[in-house]
Write a protein that holds these residues in place. Structure first.
Motif, PDB file in Angstrom:
ATOM      1  N   GLY A 332      84.901   5.852  67.564  1.00 23.43           N
ATOM      2  CA  GLY A 332      86.360   5.918  67.636  1.00 23.43           C
ATOM      3  C   GLY A 332      86.970   6.533  66.391  1.00 23.43           C
ATOM      4  N   HIS A 333      88.300   6.440  66.310  1.00 22.19           N
ATOM      5  CA  HIS A 333      89.045   6.954  65.158  1.00 22.19           C
ATOM      6  C   HIS A 333      89.714   5.782  64.431  1.00 22.19           C
ATOM      7  CE1 HIS A 333      88.939  10.565  67.687  1.00 22.19           C
ATOM      8  NE2 HIS A 333      89.076  11.242  66.552  1.00 22.19           N
ATOM      9  N   VAL A 334      89.741   5.874  63.129  1.00 18.44           N
ATOM     10  CA  VAL A 334      90.533   4.929  62.329  1.00 18.44           C
ATOM     11  C   VAL A 334      91.462   5.765  61.450  1.00 18.44           C
ATOM     12  CG1 VAL A 334      90.475   3.193  60.497  1.00 18.44           C
ATOM     13  CG2 VAL A 334      88.744   3.144  62.292  1.00 18.44           C
ATOM     14  N   SER A 335      92.753   5.503  61.524  1.00 17.90           N
ATOM     15  CA  SER A 335      93.726   6.233  60.697  1.00 17.90           C
ATOM     16  C   SER A 335      94.484   5.226  59.859  1.00 17.90           C
ATOM     17  CB  SER A 335      94.730   6.971  61.578  1.00 17.90           C
ATOM     18  OG  SER A 335      94.056   7.727  62.548  1.00 17.90           O
ATOM     19  N   THR A 568      92.816  10.246  58.646  1.00 24.80           N
ATOM     20  CA  THR A 568      92.064   9.849  59.856  1.00 24.80           C
ATOM     21  C   THR A 568      90.569  10.082  59.635  1.00 24.80           C
ATOM     22  OG1 THR A 568      93.915  10.354  61.307  1.00 24.80           O
ATOM     23  CG2 THR A 568      91.742  10.305  62.328  1.00 24.80           C
ATOM     24  N   ILE A 569      89.760   9.101  60.033  1.00 25.91           N
ATOM     25  CA  ILE A 569      88.313   9.278  60.002  1.00 25.91           C
ATOM     26  C   ILE A 569      87.755   8.993  61.397  1.00 25.91           C
ATOM     27  CG2 ILE A 569      87.402   9.013  57.636  1.00 25.91           C
ATOM     28  CD1 ILE A 569      87.760   6.109  57.846  1.00 25.91           C
ATOM     29  N   GLU A 570      86.701   9.695  61.692  1.00 29.72           N
ATOM     30  CA  GLU A 570      86.096   9.542  63.015  1.00 29.72           C
ATOM     31  C   GLU A 570      84.624   9.213  62.831  1.00 29.72           C
ATOM     32  OE1 GLU A 570      86.055  13.089  65.320  1.00 29.72           O
ATOM     33  OE2 GLU A 570      85.334  12.048  67.124  1.00 29.72           O
ATOM     34  N   TYR A 605      86.128  -0.653  56.168  1.00 35.92           N
ATOM     35  CA  TYR A 605      85.337  -0.161  57.296  1.00 35.92           C
ATOM     36  C   TYR A 605      83.916   0.180  56.852  1.00 35.92           C
ATOM     37  CZ  TYR A 605      86.453   4.486  55.430  1.00 35.92           C
ATOM     38  OH  TYR A 605      86.589   5.572  54.608  1.00 35.92           O
ATOM     39  N   GLU A 645      91.622   3.632  67.282  1.00 38.37           N
ATOM     40  CA  GLU A 645      91.520   4.244  68.612  1.00 38.37           C
ATOM     41  C   GLU A 645      90.060   4.204  69.057  1.00 38.37           C
ATOM     42  OE1 GLU A 645      94.768   7.730  68.676  1.00 38.37           O
ATOM     43  OE2 GLU A 645      93.649   7.551  66.816  1.00 38.37           O
ATOM     44  N   ARG A 647      86.756   4.478  71.287  1.00 41.20           N
ATOM     45  CA  ARG A 647      86.411   5.395  72.385  1.00 41.20           C
ATOM     46  C   ARG A 647      85.623   4.686  73.486  1.00 41.20           C
ATOM     47  NH1 ARG A 647      84.840   9.746  68.976  1.00 41.20           N
ATOM     48  NH2 ARG A 647      82.707   9.464  69.663  1.00 41.20           N
ATOM     49  N   GLN A 666      97.910  -0.330  66.737  1.00 42.25           N
ATOM     50  CA  GLN A 666      98.379   0.051  65.401  1.00 42.25           C
ATOM     51  C   GLN A 666      99.106  -1.120  64.762  1.00 42.25           C
ATOM     52  OE1 GLN A 666     100.689   3.577  65.980  1.00 42.25           O
ATOM     53  NE2 GLN A 666     102.291   2.581  67.185  1.00 42.25           N
TER      54      GLN A 666
END
Ligand SMILES: Nc1ncnc2c1ncn2[C@@H]1O[C@H](COP(=O)(O)OP(=O)(O)OP(=O)(O)O)[C@@H](O)[C@H]1O
Length: 684
Positions: A332-335, A568-570, A605, A645, A647, A666
């Motif tokens: 997923g994404h973390v922003s 943002t990191i994925e 994280y 977010e 996945r 969020q």
């Protein structure tokens, strides 16, 4: 001499022959022998929760007594840990043969001590009259009978009530009947009637209280009602964090005693401290979190270990071992929106180092018995103490009956004492022979108390009476209360007896008499079943619409692009956590640099970790050393807001240990929205 507010030559019960010069200053009460071998003791007012006046049972005893209840720190001999313990010291006032005069003087001592505890400014010239005393504080106590190992009611009755009585704090108690009960109660409560709500449970009930208060049209005012904490659940993260921030012993100490001490001192001094809340938006709801939002490793442990609840805190260790064995990755994404100028990892590391030094210093301090003549070292000890209670206060003298025995009527070795104990334990029963017995016909029976407790509605009167008879020698064997005084210690008369509570009795007023505690909160009179009409946008997890709370100005709607300044990191995440307080459970100090009102969260994280890396992270996290973890794909960042977010179609996300809707989410920190019954944390 100028800072001495009161001074008398008195004796200390039960040694009525040795005279002491007793002096009261703003910071302490000191008593020193007037003849013979010089001896001096000091009781710090920052360790004292209350003071009561008593009278001898014997009709011919013209003396009056006042008793101070202190909980000084002492060092355990074997482990070297510091811990609080109860010391009750009773002074005998007998300056004349006239009991009324002696009583007036004892009352002046009591009033002076209680004014100082409340932070009121008094001096040697102040007229010490009862009118100086602040109004009686009143707490709403919520108990979850199923919290933790199901012992919350027992903990409250056996461990908490006695100190509340010593501090003259009145309360009404509600035992929750179902999940959501506390939420509904808070949503409809008249908050103006209470000085605070105390949760005797785990974090789950605190979550309900906070969200109930935020679920009101007057949320801005309601959420300011201070929340007090007594650990009665499996996860007591906020309670543990509060004690950590105050540098009060907790994990290695008697957690209930220390939390009750913090509660009583805060209420008596009128202190409460702000706490940030985090607004969490999922696709269909908005809730307010106070601990952490978690996705991956920690939420899996939290929820996966539910079945081991009977193990208490150890359930998390078992859960951790299981998850390590079966380590999962979540794509997923973390922003996040970083806090400018704050290097999260460096800050965590710095605080960890300072804490370590502090702990070392504490460990190296000598046992109190070897302090006798080392005044310099005593000063060091003082500088280690939590901040003094300096706030001014609107709380006040209570009318709560509490006739505690002078159990060890003066005495174990005090942390700050520079002399040996006056008496190594006093046999109060033996002393009782000197005094007349008095029937306790007005005191409610333990059966009555059990009945009211079982109904979920009890007052302090109910509980106290049986509390003494169970494990303490009642002071009534030795002393009588002053029933004529405005804060009568013991209600041995029917006029002060608790009423049988029925649901139509909701006469809770801030009366200055003891009667106010006779009304249990009227739960049935409240409309707990319906919600107010809707206007709004975001339903809460119960499917009801939530309209209230501050606007999340930093967050665009979910699914919309994030503004400039976000990172943002994925990747494949093993663990993502937004942390608002230091501890995520007792013994798990995951975010040592967090403060309750710092206006930010620490986002932690870990991506693509192996089992051994994750066990290293877990070990360091449990010891408050997460700042030392320096492996690729792992970081700690100070943030104002973040977005997750996931996945994968399935997964677990928790807020404060409660499962919330899985999917995009969020969160934004709102500075100092709520308040906690504690004083200002120590500065690191
Ligand atoms: N009378 C009740 N019956 C059933 N559930 C209740 C009752 N009162 C409260 N609850 C629920 O119990 C849950 C757990 O409470 P709490 O957190 O206080 O204890 P806990 O043992 O620490 O649990 P956890 O570790 O899951 O947080 C809360 O979510 C609360 O809604």
């Amino acid at each position: 001499m100028s800072d001495v507010i009161l001074q008398d030559d008195l004796t200390v019960f039960p040694h009525n022959k040795t005279a002491y010069r007793v002096q009261l200053t703003r910071g302490y009460l000191q008593y020193a022998r007037t003849q013979g071998k010089p001896r001096e003791r000091r009781v710090l007012l920052s360790d004292v929760v209350g003071c009561h006046c008593l009278r001898g049972r014997h009709a011919s005893d013209s003396a009056a007594y006042f008793c101070i209840y202190a909980y000084p720190l002492r060092k355990k001999v074997i482990s070297g840990d510091w811990t609080r313990h109860r010391v009750c010291t009773t002074f005998r006032v007998r300056t004349t043969d006239d009991h009324a005069e002696n009583h007036t003087r004892a009352e002046q001592w009591r009033i002076a001590i209680k004014c100082l505890l409340a932070g009121q400014s008094i001096g040697p010239q102040t007229d010490l009259e009862a009118s100086l005393l602040p109004p009686s504080p009143r707490l709403l106590i919520l108990i979850n009978p199923f919290g933790g190992q199901g012992k919350a009611q027992q903990i409250f009755r056996e461990r908490v009530v006695s100190m509340l009585g010593e501090a003259d704090i009145s309360f009404n108690m509600v035992v929750t009947e179902r999940s959501g009960h506390a939420h509904d109660l808070m949503r409809d409560l008249d908050v103006s009637e209470w000085n605070g709500v105390v949760v005797v449970s785990g974090d789950g009930l605190i979550y309900e209280v906070i969200n109930g208060l935020m679920d009101r049209p007057d949320w801005e005012e309601a959420i300011k009602m201070p929340i007090g904490l007594i650990p009665g659940g499996t996860g007591n993260a906020l309670c543990c964090s509060v004690n950590y921030l105050l540098d009060e012993p907790f994990e290695s100490a008697d957690q209930v005693l220390h939390s009750t001490f913090v509660l009583c001192k805060s209420v008596v001094s009128g202190s409460s401290y702000p706490m940030d809340l985090v607004s969490v938006q999922t696709q269909s709801s908005r809730i307010f979190s106070f601990l952490h939002i978690s996705w991956g490793f920690i939420s899996d442990i939290d929820i996966g270990s539910e079945k081991y609840r009977y193990l208490g805190d150890a359930r998390f260790i078992v859960g951790l071992m299981q998850r390590l064995f079966d380590l999962r990755k979540y794509p997923g994404h973390v922003s996040y929106l970083p806090v400018k100028g704050v290097d999260g990892r460096a800050l965590v590391h710095q605080i960890t180092e300072k804490r370590k030094q502090r702990e070392k210093l504490k460990q190296s301090l000598p046992h109190p018995r070897s302090l006798s003549k080392q005044n310099g070292e005593r000063e060091d000890l003082r500088s280690m103490r939590p901040a003094q209670f300096t706030r001014s206060v609107s709380m006040m003298e209570g009318s709560l009956p509490r006739n505690l025995p002078p159990r060890s009527a003066s005495v174990s070795q005090s942390f700050y004492s520079n002399m040996e104990p006056l008496t190594p334990g006093v046999d109060a029963a033996k002393e009782a022979a000197l005094f007349n017995e008095q029937t306790d016909s007005g005191v409610p029976t333990s059966e009555r108390m059990e009945e009211n407790m079982a109904n979920g509605h009890a007052t302090v009167d109910d509980i106290q009476a049986s509390d003494w008879t169970e494990d303490e020698t009642p002071a009534s064997e030795v002393f009588s209360p002053y029933v004529d005084s405005p804060n009568a210690l013991v209600s041995n008369t029917n006029s002060h007896r608790p009423q049988q509570h029925n649901h139509s009795n909701n006469s809770a007023t801030n009366s200055q008499s003891g009667d106010s505690m006779d009304s249990a909160i009227d739960v049935s009179a409240m409309d707990l079943s319906t919600d107010s009409p809707t206007q709004a946008t975001l339903p809460n997890p119960d499917g009801q619409t939530r309209r209230h709370g501050p606007a999340d100005t930093l967050l665009p709607p979910l699914g919309h692009p994030l503004p400039d300044g976000w990172v943002t990191i994925e990747g494949n995440f093993n663990l993502v956590m937004g942390l608002n307080v230091p501890h995520i459970s007792t013994g798990f100090n995951m975010s040592p640099a967090s403060n309750l009102d710092d206006g930010m969260m620490f986002l932690m994280y870990a991506m693509n970790t192996t089992r051994s890396e994750m066990s290293n992270i877990s070990l360091k996290a449990s010891q408050g050393r997460i700042g030392e973890v320096d492996q690729p794909g792992t970081d700690v960042v100070a943030v104002h807001a973040f977005r997750l977010e996931p996945r994968a179609e399935k997964g677990l996300i928790t807020a404060d240990g409660e499962v919330i809707e899985y999917g995009p989410l969020q969160a934004q920190v709102h500075h100092a929205l709520a308040r906690v019954l504690m004083w200002k944390p120590i500065e690191m």
